[in-house]
Design a protein around this motif. Sequence first.
Motif, PDB file in Angstrom:
ATOM      1  N   ASN A   1       0.850  -1.174   0.000  1.00 15.16           N
ATOM      2  CA  ASN A   1       0.000   0.000   0.000  1.00 15.16           C
ATOM      3  C   ASN A   1       0.893   1.233   0.000  1.00 15.16           C
ATOM      4  N   ASP A   2       0.650   2.139  -0.909  1.00  9.78           N
ATOM      5  CA  ASP A   2       1.475   3.344  -1.032  1.00  9.78           C
ATOM      6  C   ASP A   2       1.353   4.267   0.174  1.00  9.78           C
ATOM      7  N   LEU A   3       0.259   4.166   0.914  1.00 10.92           N
ATOM      8  CA  LEU A   3       0.069   5.030   2.074  1.00 10.92           C
ATOM      9  C   LEU A   3       0.754   4.499   3.325  1.00 10.92           C
ATOM     10  N   ALA A   4       1.221   3.270   3.313  1.00  7.57           N
ATOM     11  CA  ALA A   4       1.757   2.629   4.519  1.00  7.57           C
ATOM     12  C   ALA A   4       3.181   3.095   4.799  1.00  7.57           C
ATOM     13  N   GLU A   5       3.315   4.301   5.267  1.00  3.55           N
ATOM     14  CA  GLU A   5       4.624   4.817   5.635  1.00  3.55           C
ATOM     15  C   GLU A   5       4.851   4.564   7.127  1.00  3.55           C
ATOM     16  N   PRO A   6       6.089   4.648   7.606  1.00  2.00           N
ATOM     17  CA  PRO A   6       6.395   4.221   8.977  1.00  2.00           C
ATOM     18  C   PRO A   6       5.580   4.882  10.085  1.00  2.00           C
ATOM     19  N   TYR A   7       5.213   6.131   9.935  1.00  2.00           N
ATOM     20  CA  TYR A   7       4.497   6.790  11.018  1.00  2.00           C
ATOM     21  C   TYR A   7       3.026   6.390  11.038  1.00  2.00           C
ATOM     22  N   LEU A   8       2.469   6.054   9.888  1.00  2.00           N
ATOM     23  CA  LEU A   8       1.062   5.636   9.843  1.00  2.00           C
ATOM     24  C   LEU A   8       0.862   4.219  10.349  1.00  2.00           C
ATOM     25  N   VAL A  44      10.235  -1.698  16.666  1.00  2.00           N
ATOM     26  CA  VAL A  44      10.033  -3.113  16.340  1.00  2.00           C
ATOM     27  C   VAL A  44       8.884  -3.688  17.172  1.00  2.00           C
ATOM     28  N   GLY A  45       8.848  -3.335  18.464  1.00  2.00           N
ATOM     29  CA  GLY A  45       7.787  -3.859  19.326  1.00  2.00           C
ATOM     30  C   GLY A  45       6.400  -3.448  18.868  1.00  2.00           C
ATOM     31  N   VAL A  46       6.214  -2.181  18.589  1.00  2.00           N
ATOM     32  CA  VAL A  46       4.895  -1.703  18.168  1.00  2.00           C
ATOM     33  C   VAL A  46       4.543  -2.216  16.773  1.00  2.00           C
ATOM     34  N   SER A  47       5.515  -2.251  15.857  1.00  2.00           N
ATOM     35  CA  SER A  47       5.197  -2.775  14.527  1.00  2.00           C
ATOM     36  C   SER A  47       4.862  -4.258  14.595  1.00  2.00           C
ATOM     37  N   ALA A  48       5.481  -5.008  15.503  1.00  2.00           N
ATOM     38  CA  ALA A  48       5.127  -6.424  15.674  1.00  2.00           C
ATOM     39  C   ALA A  48       3.685  -6.558  16.158  1.00  2.00           C
ATOM     40  N   VAL A  49       3.274  -5.678  17.074  1.00  2.00           N
ATOM     41  CA  VAL A  49       1.881  -5.702  17.553  1.00  2.00           C
ATOM     42  C   VAL A  49       0.923  -5.362  16.409  1.00  2.00           C
ATOM     43  N   VAL A  50       1.280  -4.352  15.619  1.00  2.00           N
ATOM     44  CA  VAL A  50       0.419  -3.956  14.497  1.00  2.00           C
ATOM     45  C   VAL A  50       0.280  -5.099  13.496  1.00  2.00           C
ATOM     46  N   ALA A  52       0.818  -8.311  14.004  1.00  2.00           N
ATOM     47  CA  ALA A  52       0.117  -9.439  14.624  1.00  2.00           C
ATOM     48  C   ALA A  52      -1.386  -9.180  14.645  1.00  2.00           C
ATOM     49  N   ALA A  53      -1.794  -7.962  14.968  1.00  2.00           N
ATOM     50  CA  ALA A  53      -3.218  -7.631  14.979  1.00  2.00           C
ATOM     51  C   ALA A  53      -3.802  -7.676  13.566  1.00  2.00           C
ATOM     52  N   THR A  54      -3.013  -7.318  12.587  1.00  2.00           N
ATOM     53  CA  THR A  54      -3.479  -7.344  11.205  1.00  2.00           C
ATOM     54  C   THR A  54      -3.616  -8.775  10.702  1.00  2.00           C
ATOM     55  N   PRO A  62      -5.945  -1.439   3.741  1.00  2.00           N
ATOM     56  CA  PRO A  62      -6.684  -0.543   4.633  1.00  2.00           C
ATOM     57  C   PRO A  62      -6.699  -1.037   6.084  1.00  2.00           C
ATOM     58  N   THR A  63      -6.757  -2.358   6.283  1.00  2.00           N
ATOM     59  CA  THR A  63      -6.731  -2.891   7.644  1.00  2.00           C
ATOM     60  C   THR A  63      -5.416  -2.552   8.320  1.00  2.00           C
ATOM     61  N   LEU A  64      -4.323  -2.725   7.600  1.00  2.00           N
ATOM     62  CA  LEU A  64      -3.005  -2.394   8.149  1.00  2.00           C
ATOM     63  C   LEU A  64      -2.939  -0.923   8.548  1.00  2.00           C
ATOM     64  N   LEU A  65      -3.447  -0.054   7.696  1.00  2.00           N
ATOM     65  CA  LEU A  65      -3.429   1.381   7.996  1.00  2.00           C
ATOM     66  C   LEU A  65      -4.299   1.717   9.199  1.00  2.00           C
ATOM     67  N   LEU A  66      -5.492   1.162   9.255  1.00  2.00           N
ATOM     68  CA  LEU A  66      -6.392   1.465  10.369  1.00  2.00           C
ATOM     69  C   LEU A  66      -5.840   0.948  11.692  1.00  2.00           C
ATOM     70  N   VAL A  67      -5.335  -0.270  11.697  1.00  2.00           N
ATOM     71  CA  VAL A  67      -4.754  -0.829  12.922  1.00  2.00           C
ATOM     72  C   VAL A  67      -3.522  -0.025  13.311  1.00  2.00           C
ATOM     73  N   GLY A  68      -2.683   0.329  12.340  1.00  2.00           N
ATOM     74  CA  GLY A  68      -1.481   1.105  12.626  1.00  2.00           C
ATOM     75  C   GLY A  68      -1.787   2.474  13.196  1.00  2.00           C
TER      76      GLY A  68
END
Length: 171
Positions: A1-8, A44-50, A52-54, A62-68
């Motif tokens: 997804n083009d919108l999935a940048e690190p801060y989002l 790494v910890g927060v991205s692993a949670v994101v 895992a939740a995805t 869109p799910t990845l973005l919303l969860v993130g």
Amino acid sequence: NDLAEPYLVGVGPGAFLGVTLAALAAASLPGPAVRGAAAFAGAVGVSAVVFAATRRGRETGPTLLLVGVAIGAFVSSVATALLYVAIPRWDRVVYWLLGHLAPRPGTELLLVAAVLLGAFLIAFVRARDLDAVALGEESAWLVGVDVRRLVAVQGLLACLLAAAAVSVAGL
């Protein structure tokens, strides 16, 4: 997804939480090496949670973005509350948090340069595989790319790059 940048997707807020926890342990803003390590661990910890939740449901962009965004907002609010309540000189951390491009000591610039060079080399070596994934995961898999491994390595690399930027210039 083009919108999935690190801060989002929660990497930036994770780095913020990591540095905040390190500042709590030191009762002040720690040095660049500790900031970098703490930012990387938090990212790494927060991205692993994101991720895992995805993965619990059907993974979509869109799910990845919303969860993130949701987890990132929660993590940012926890880190901000911790700063406000626990650190006597939180103004220094807030200065760092707001971000700045003030001249940095040479050691910090060398650290970021080393991370950037390493990331460039990894991307250069994996350029063929990255091009194949750009065409789609299934197409990449059909030409022999281990997509899961590539995504995991590139995800860690993105965490490292975001952590390096956050540790030096702030969120």
